[in-house]
Enzyme design. Structure first.
Site, PDB file in Angstrom:
ATOM      1  N   PRO A  46       0.809  -1.213   0.000  1.00 34.55           N
ATOM      2  CA  PRO A  46       0.000   0.000   0.000  1.00 34.55           C
ATOM      3  C   PRO A  46       0.849   1.272   0.000  1.00 34.55           C
ATOM      4  O   PRO A  46       1.691   1.443   0.858  1.00 34.55           O
ATOM      5  CB  PRO A  46      -0.780  -0.118   1.316  1.00 34.55           C
ATOM      6  CG  PRO A  46       0.105  -0.935   2.202  1.00 34.55           C
ATOM      7  CD  PRO A  46       0.849  -1.878   1.309  1.00 34.55           C
TER       8      PRO A  46
ATOM      9  N   ASP B  21      -2.044   2.851   2.605  1.00 35.71           N
ATOM     10  CA  ASP B  21      -1.413   2.913   3.915  1.00 35.71           C
ATOM     11  C   ASP B  21      -1.779   4.260   4.507  1.00 35.71           C
ATOM     12  O   ASP B  21      -1.543   5.291   3.895  1.00 35.71           O
ATOM     13  CB  ASP B  21       0.104   2.791   3.730  1.00 35.71           C
ATOM     14  CG  ASP B  21       0.822   2.637   5.053  1.00 35.71           C
ATOM     15  OD1 ASP B  21       0.164   2.307   6.056  1.00 35.71           O
ATOM     16  OD2 ASP B  21       2.048   2.843   5.086  1.00 35.71           O
TER      17      ASP B  21
ATOM     18  N   TRP C 262       4.264  -0.376  10.552  1.00 34.33           N
ATOM     19  CA  TRP C 262       4.755  -1.459   9.708  1.00 34.33           C
ATOM     20  C   TRP C 262       3.978  -2.739   9.955  1.00 34.33           C
ATOM     21  O   TRP C 262       3.891  -3.593   9.091  1.00 34.33           O
ATOM     22  CB  TRP C 262       6.241  -1.698   9.945  1.00 34.33           C
ATOM     23  CG  TRP C 262       7.066  -0.625   9.323  1.00 34.33           C
ATOM     24  CD1 TRP C 262       7.799   0.322   9.955  1.00 34.33           C
ATOM     25  CD2 TRP C 262       7.210  -0.376   7.932  1.00 34.33           C
ATOM     26  NE1 TRP C 262       8.394   1.150   9.046  1.00 34.33           N
ATOM     27  CE2 TRP C 262       8.048   0.744   7.795  1.00 34.33           C
ATOM     28  CE3 TRP C 262       6.696  -0.988   6.782  1.00 34.33           C
ATOM     29  CZ2 TRP C 262       8.397   1.255   6.551  1.00 34.33           C
ATOM     30  CZ3 TRP C 262       7.049  -0.466   5.549  1.00 34.33           C
ATOM     31  CH2 TRP C 262       7.886   0.641   5.447  1.00 34.33           C
TER      32      TRP C 262
ATOM     33  N   GLN D 204      12.409  -1.386   1.232  1.00 34.67           N
ATOM     34  CA  GLN D 204      11.391  -2.095   2.016  1.00 34.67           C
ATOM     35  C   GLN D 204      11.918  -3.393   2.614  1.00 34.67           C
ATOM     36  O   GLN D 204      11.175  -4.134   3.238  1.00 34.67           O
ATOM     37  CB  GLN D 204      10.183  -2.423   1.148  1.00 34.67           C
ATOM     38  CG  GLN D 204       9.407  -1.219   0.710  1.00 34.67           C
ATOM     39  CD  GLN D 204       8.789  -0.490   1.855  1.00 34.67           C
ATOM     40  OE1 GLN D 204       8.596  -1.036   2.922  1.00 34.67           O
ATOM     41  NE2 GLN D 204       8.514   0.787   1.663  1.00 34.67           N
TER      42      GLN D 204
ATOM     43  N   TRP E 284       8.462  -3.542   4.691  1.00 36.51           N
ATOM     44  CA  TRP E 284       7.324  -4.391   4.328  1.00 36.51           C
ATOM     45  C   TRP E 284       7.733  -5.840   4.113  1.00 36.51           C
ATOM     46  O   TRP E 284       7.038  -6.754   4.544  1.00 36.51           O
ATOM     47  CB  TRP E 284       6.666  -3.815   3.074  1.00 36.51           C
ATOM     48  CG  TRP E 284       5.296  -4.335   2.817  1.00 36.51           C
ATOM     49  CD1 TRP E 284       4.250  -4.363   3.711  1.00 36.51           C
ATOM     50  CD2 TRP E 284       4.803  -4.894   1.605  1.00 36.51           C
ATOM     51  NE1 TRP E 284       3.149  -4.903   3.108  1.00 36.51           N
ATOM     52  CE2 TRP E 284       3.449  -5.236   1.822  1.00 36.51           C
ATOM     53  CE3 TRP E 284       5.367  -5.128   0.353  1.00 36.51           C
ATOM     54  CZ2 TRP E 284       2.661  -5.803   0.824  1.00 36.51           C
ATOM     55  CZ3 TRP E 284       4.579  -5.680  -0.638  1.00 36.51           C
ATOM     56  CH2 TRP E 284       3.242  -6.022  -0.407  1.00 36.51           C
TER      57      TRP E 284
ATOM     58  N   LYS F 190      19.923  11.828  -6.096  1.00 36.28           N
ATOM     59  CA  LYS F 190      18.590  11.514  -5.639  1.00 36.28           C
ATOM     60  C   LYS F 190      17.635  12.614  -6.105  1.00 36.28           C
ATOM     61  O   LYS F 190      17.990  13.774  -6.107  1.00 36.28           O
ATOM     62  CB  LYS F 190      18.612  11.481  -4.108  1.00 36.28           C
ATOM     63  CG  LYS F 190      17.842  10.338  -3.519  1.00 36.28           C
ATOM     64  CD  LYS F 190      17.985  10.359  -2.025  1.00 36.28           C
ATOM     65  CE  LYS F 190      16.689   9.935  -1.402  1.00 36.28           C
ATOM     66  NZ  LYS F 190      16.788   9.820   0.033  1.00 36.28           N
TER      67      LYS F 190
ATOM     68  N   LYS G  63      12.253  17.359  -4.358  1.00 35.17           N
ATOM     69  CA  LYS G  63      11.579  18.605  -4.723  1.00 35.17           C
ATOM     70  C   LYS G  63      12.504  19.784  -4.459  1.00 35.17           C
ATOM     71  O   LYS G  63      12.548  20.743  -5.199  1.00 35.17           O
ATOM     72  CB  LYS G  63      10.306  18.751  -3.904  1.00 35.17           C
ATOM     73  CG  LYS G  63       9.160  17.960  -4.485  1.00 35.17           C
ATOM     74  CD  LYS G  63       7.870  18.298  -3.759  1.00 35.17           C
ATOM     75  CE  LYS G  63       6.839  17.220  -4.057  1.00 35.17           C
ATOM     76  NZ  LYS G  63       6.017  16.889  -2.910  1.00 35.17           N
TER      77      LYS G  63
END
Length: 1144
Positions: free
Chosen positions: A48, A87, A617, A655, A659, A692, A695
């Site tokens: 999610p 999520d 988590w 993750q 996850w 990376k 913004k």
RNA sequence: UGUCUUAUAGCUCAAUUGGUGGAGCAGCGAUCUGAUACGUCGAAGGUUGUAGGUUCAAGUCCUGCUAAGACAACCA
């Protein structure tokens, strides 16, 4: 008769939009599931995302990977359900709300605050915040062509979801895998709250601070253990600390197992007392200057700056373990566990300090862990305000109820404390005239110095974390937490992990495997507001506890509590157990603050909910069960393994401990099963310079703009083909342009070519009644064979979760083979003459290639593939609903593929000679010669001779061998076979071969072997050990490429010259046709002004020129008026006038 | 600080068990084309991040270092 649609230009963006519309109308996604056999499921879990942030380009990449395999498995006939999810809990959401409301944690539920917000309103804001960008996500999902069912997503804040999570926790509790303990966590006394690592990683949180550090002496209790003679005075361990305020809480010392320690006989630098100290050998010279090695002990007087020393003993860390020492500052005794002994810690290094680490289990994570492992007790002599307990009191140096860090005092408090200190320190003659406030650290150091327990003091600058709200330094402090005893199931988790197919493998064995090996218990607690409350109610004395596992249970327990008088009303009064509708579950709220207003009762005691929330988590790791509201609904899906475990999941490599771990841990602990069988952990998307995207830096790529401009297909293709999924991708928009031109442009043109001519011929492929492959010409059979190889290869790559290889294989096929060889060489078959068996076969072959390619590429480029497929087929069925073609082994002909490769290479070599000799392809040449060393090779080339000749515009090929002409040959050694044979002599053999190439070649050609004598040993070179390559035919123009050599006859006869000129004329007429805008089928009349240089060339090749240019009538005329004709340069020397007219 | 990943032509990537480094793009110079925003040809571009080691042979295996990144930690 079907007409194949024709287009003016390729607009990938428009194609995406059109096909998207078609999918929506056709309900293609739904069909792709409903038309598949439900007994052949392929289980996919969607990790999610959180909709409180805008989707980025990296989401497009991650979701493309998921989409590819789901679509591919659908093609293979599996039923692939894809339930979307959101999520919704966690810190980023809380921070987002606080930012948009302009509040901080202190305002939440704090009625004294000016910006007071109730927990209720705060959580309402979170609930709204979290779905803020849902529409954007839905939009990008559709536009990028990601098929996932967003109509009924699982949402982690919904009560049904929470209920499943609670059930899982209760289940763990029943298995005795849930316990309350404490961990050392960053804690801000000023804010009165624990801090997450996320908060500590806020910019500016780590700051350089100057601290008073001390090297402290811990006195060994029993010297006799050391078996060292003449130990003068006491023996001390030296340990260094940057936080002297933790010294009263010391309960152990740690050494490194393999570190070398020395016993140094010397004097205490402050008191001059003889003593022996223990420290790491590597750090000796940090404390004892080398210059003082020769100083004599007899000469030393207390107060001398230069102190003599002598090493009197050695020990390894492991030898020191278990030795007892006297408590340094005996304010309070530990009540539990062992204490005041040396133990071994894996974290001890000799980079700084003394190689012996002071352990205060309450104030350091490492300290806590090592103490716990060794059964040591702790002392926590600081309270949550950051002040010493009253017991830590010294008559002179104070302490009790004092802040341990200077930064916690305000100016007024500091002044008061200063006056207090000045008075008492001066009265006790410790300091003559105190000018400034002395920190707790400084005064502890003073006390130790006074007591002869200090070895060295200095200030030390290091980086230390600060609370991002209060700007004060944090403490590491033991906080209550609920844990899942994952360590108890560690071995099983490791075992089951080995059955998971990790892509790449290293992530599974390395990063994830190591993580499991070093597993700690899972800290579930989070002291926050927006999340799933821990469903545990405890009595004040801790004796009674209830773990709730369902809404029904909770309702019953509350009813009981009402009956016993600890509750007045039941918040779940309207809830009807057994009714699983959303409406029923929306009649209450399990979140804070409501959960905290529920009290339960057991054995006459009132139970209060544990105040913490659970780690988010856990929410996401519970999704396999909670998304189907297990076990309240859909019990059989999980229990009968219909929808569990997943066949496939994919998320970012970040993750791994997120996850991927939580899914695994929850599945192993609750169901003794893996949660997924195949997992792809994809890399990051970086900007084109490898930085990376963020913004802040302004280098983030907007997915909406990109999809709009380039279309989803090119974007997806670029991302997949450019790097393996697990490698980081340097995202460069120019790369998408390249994919657009090269792959999609080529395919579009190939399709355009097909549709143009089949429409001209009024031809449509009759799928059921095609020319048998064996009746088609070699070129057709070749591309069909190549296509089978492609199907085989691509299927394999998809099955192995290597989409980049699949994409690259398709690219190569389309560009190299289909477009630039098959179609190029077949062109004339399409646009010349009437319909014939051969022409039909050509159409059918190209059609098969294009439809198969659409199918193979459809997982990666779902829009374009569907567009092309539907253009090519009659029934307007989506390519995504088709069944994947199978490899037709009987149509695969590897030797044909080899032959064709030879043809391609030879053609390219001939063209390169032409180039060097400046001979245009339009100029026909008489012959090429190919030196041949064996018959098989000759036969291969012979079979593709005609293709080569027409491609390079040459009349004939001669195969020549030694008896006919002289061939210069080179020798190349096969190191692979020779290496084994020669071993150490390899180099000598190589040198010999360089000098004696000709000798070896002739011997091997005659006898099949050559013997080299080296150092008495005979090495026999055989045919397999060498490669003999013809490289030159003296007197000819040659080119070579690996084992191939080609020679070209560059002599021009009059006839060849004329033919060349005729071709030039054809070319000019074709250009004029094109410029005049004639249709490819228009017949014309051509008039050419006579020219003595040209006339013969035209007359001798009249029928050729006419048929090539669809000329019915070609006239050579005396004078052509320049007004009606074009001036044409046939070659550098010949110019004439030509006019063309369309005939009706 | 630890675990893991990555480092090859200006850029993006290839290179079977170790066997002697290749494409595409960009740039330069030519050229072809009645499907082409295609293609073809040529020259140029490299101490495979760095220093060692193992081996007859290392881009490939091992060790150290450097740089970038992910995650975990931040401690004496």
């Amino acid at each position: 008769m079907k007409k194949y649609p024709e287009y003016k230009k390729l607009d990938l963006s428009q194609i995406s939009k059109d096909i998207l519309q078609f999918w929506e109308k056709d309900r293609t996604f739904e069909k792709s599931i409903s038309t598949r056999d439900e007994n052949k499921p392929w289980v996919f879990y969607e990790g999610p995302p959180s909709a409180n942030g805008m989707p980025g380009i990296h989401h497009v990449m991650a979701r493309a990977i998921k989409d590819i395999f789901c679509r591919f498995k659908t093609l293979q006939g599996y039923q692939v359900k894809r339930k979307a999810g959101w999520d919704t809990h966690g810190l980023p959401i809380e921070l987002g709300v606080e930012k948009s409301l302009g509040i901080t944690k202190e305002d939440i539920g704090n009625e004294k605050s000016k910006k007071y917000i109730s927990v209720e309103d705060y959580n309402k804001a979170c609930r709204k915040e979290v779905m803020k960008y849902t529409d954007k996500w839905e939009d990008v999902t559709a536009k990028m062509g990601y098929w996932v069912d967003m109509s009924d997503p699982y949402i982690t804040y919904e009560n049904r979801y929470i209920e499943s999570v609670w059930w899982l926790l209760q289940n763990l509790s029943k298995k005795d895998l849930l316990y309350k303990g404490f961990t050392i966590q960053p804690y801000s006394p000023a804010a009165g709250t624990g801090l997450s690592s996320h908060e500590l990683n806020q910019p500016g949180c780590y700051r350089d601070v100057k601290d008073r550090t001390a090297t402290v002496q811990f006195k060994v209790k029993d010297n006799s253990k050391f078996k060292i003679q003449n130990l003068d005075g006491d023996v001390y361990f030296l340990a260094w600390t940057t936080t002297p305020w933790t010294l009263p809480s010391n309960t152990a010392l740690a050494v490194g197992k393999d570190i070398e320690y020395v016993f140094v006989k010397s004097f205490n630098p402050f008191s001059g007392t003889p003593q022996t100290v223990i420290l790491a050998k590597d750090l000796l010279n940090k404390y004892f200057s080398e210059k003082h090695t020769d100083l004599k002990f007899e000469d030393y007087k207390p107060g001398d700056k230069n102190i003599p020393f002598k090493i009197v003993g050695h020990a390894k860390g492991s030898d020191l373990a278990g030795i007892s020492y006297e408590q340094l500052l005996p304010f309070v005794q530990p009540t539990d566990g062992d204490a005041f002994k040396v133990l071994v810690g894996d974290f001890v290094t000799t980079t700084d300090g003394t190689g012996i680490v002071h352990i205060a289990p309450s104030f350091g994570a490492d300290d806590f862990r090592v103490a716990k492992q060794n059964g040591f007790g702790a002392l926590t002599l600081v309270d949550k305000r950051g002040k010493f307990l009253p017991e830590v009191q010294d008559g002179v140096f104070l302490y009790g109820e004092e802040f341990v860090k200077e930064a916690y005092l305000n100016d007024v408090e500091k002044q008061t404390e200063f006056e207090k200190q000045k008075k008492i320190l001066e009265a006790n003659h410790k300091i003559k005239d105190l000018k400034v406030y002395l920190s707790v650290d400084e005064r502890i150091v003073l006390k130790l110095q006074e007591e002869g327990k200090l070895f060295k003091k200095e200030t030390y600058e290091h980086s230390y974390p600060h609370c991002w709200r209060t700007d004060k330094p944090v403490l590491y402090y033991p906080l209550d937490s609920w844990f899942i005893k994952s360590t108890a199931m560690k071995d099983r988790m490791i075992e089951l992990n080995k059955t998971i197919n990790w892509k790449p493998e290293a992530t599974g064995t390395g990063r994830f495997g190591n993580w499991l090996e070093n597993l700690n218990d899972w800290n579930l607690s989070r002291s926050r507001f927006w999340g799933i409350p821990i469903p545990i109610w405890t009595s004040e004395d801790g004796a009674e506890q209830i773990v709730i596992g369902s809404a029904e249970e909770l309702k019953k327990e509350i009813d009981n509590a009402i009956a016993k008088g600890v509750m007045q009303t039941n918040p779940l009064a309207k809830f009807v157990p057994g009714n699983f509708s959303k409406e029923n579950y929306d009649t209450f709220d399990l979140h804070k603050p409501y959960a905290d207003t529920i009290y339960l009762e057991k054995n006459g005691k009132k139970l209060t909910r544990e105040p913490d929330l659970i780690d988010v988590w856990f929410d996401s790791g519970a999704m396999p069960y909670a998304q189907v509201h297990y076990p309240f609904e859909n019990k059989e899906l999980i229990d009968n393994k219909k929808y569990f475990p997943a066949d496939f999941i994919a998320e970012g490599v970040d993750q791994t401990r997120g996850w991927f771990f939580t899914l695994h841990a929850i599945a192993v602990m609750n169901f003794d099963s893996v949660a997924y069988k195949n997992v792809v952990s994809n890399g990051l998307v970086l900007d084109k310079n490898g930085n990376k995207m963020s913004k802040r830096l302004g280098n983030a790529v907007d997915p909406f703009e990109t999809l709009e401009k380039y279309g989803a297909d090119a974007t997806r293709w670029y991302m997949i083909a450019n790097a393996a999924p697990w490698d980081n991708l340097k995202f460069d928009l120019e790369g998408i342009g390249e994919v657009q031109r090269k792959l999609f442009g080529t395919l579009y043109n190939t399709y355009g070519f097909f549709s143009l001519y089949s429409n001209v011929d009024g031809f449509a492929v009759d799928e059921k009644n095609q020319t048998p492959i064996e009746n088609r010409i070699e070129l057709d059979r070749w591309i069909i064979s190549k296509l089978q190889s492609l199907v085989e290869e691509v299927t394999l790559y998809y099955n192995e979760y290597e989409p980049h290889r699949a994409a690259r294989a398709i690219e190569e096929f389309v560009d190299e083979h289909l477009s630039n060889w098959y179609v190029r060489l077949s062109r004339r078959r399409f646009w010349r003459g009437e319909m014939s068996g051969d022409k039909i076969a050509a159409y059918e072959t190209l059609h098969t290639c294009l439809t198969t390619v659409s199918q193979l590429m459809s997982p990666i480029a779902p829009f374009f593939a569907d567009w092309m497929y539907q253009n090519l087929t009659i029934n307007n069925q989506s390519v995504h609903l088709t069944k994947l073609v199978e490899v037709k082994k009987q149509h695969q002909d590897k030797s044909l593929e080899e032959r064709m490769e030879l043809a391609q290479k030879i053609s390219s070599m001939v063209l390169s000679i032409r180039k060097k000799e400046n001979l245009k392809v339009r100029q026909p040449l008489q012959r090429i010669q190919i030196p041949i060393l064996d018959k098989v090779f000759q036969d291969k080339i012979d079979a593709v001779k005609d293709l080569i000749l027409s491609e390079v515009n040459v009349k004939e090929i001669d195969f020549v061998n030694e008896s006919q002409t002289q061939i210069v040959k080179n020798l190349k050694l096969n190191f692979k076979t020779l290496g084994k044979k020669c071993g150490q002599n390899m180099k000598a053999v190589q040198a010999f071969a360089n000098d004696n190439g000709a000798k070896i070649i002739s011997s091997i050609e005659k006898t099949g072997a050559f013997t080299i004598e080296l150092n008495g040993a005979n090495i026999v070179l055989e045919v397999e050990d060498v490669e003999i390559i013809p490289v030159d035919i003296p007197g000819w123009k040659v080119a070579n490429n690996g084992p191939l050599t080609v020679a070209l006859d560059v002599n021009l006869s009059e006839e060849l010259k004329n033919e060349g000129l005729a071709r030039e004329v054809v070319n000019r007429i074709q250009n004029m046709r094109k410029d005049a805008g004639f249709e490819v089928t228009d017949k014309i009349l051509v008039k050419i002004q006579q020219n003595s240089e040209l006339d013969n060339a035209i007359k001798n090749n009249l029928s050729y020129i006419c048929s090539e240019t669809l000329t019915n009538d070609l006239q050579l005329v005396q004078n052509l008026s320049a007004a009606n004709a074009s001036k044409i340069e046939v070659d550098e020397l010949i110019t004439t006038l030509i006019s063309i007219e369309k005939l009706n």
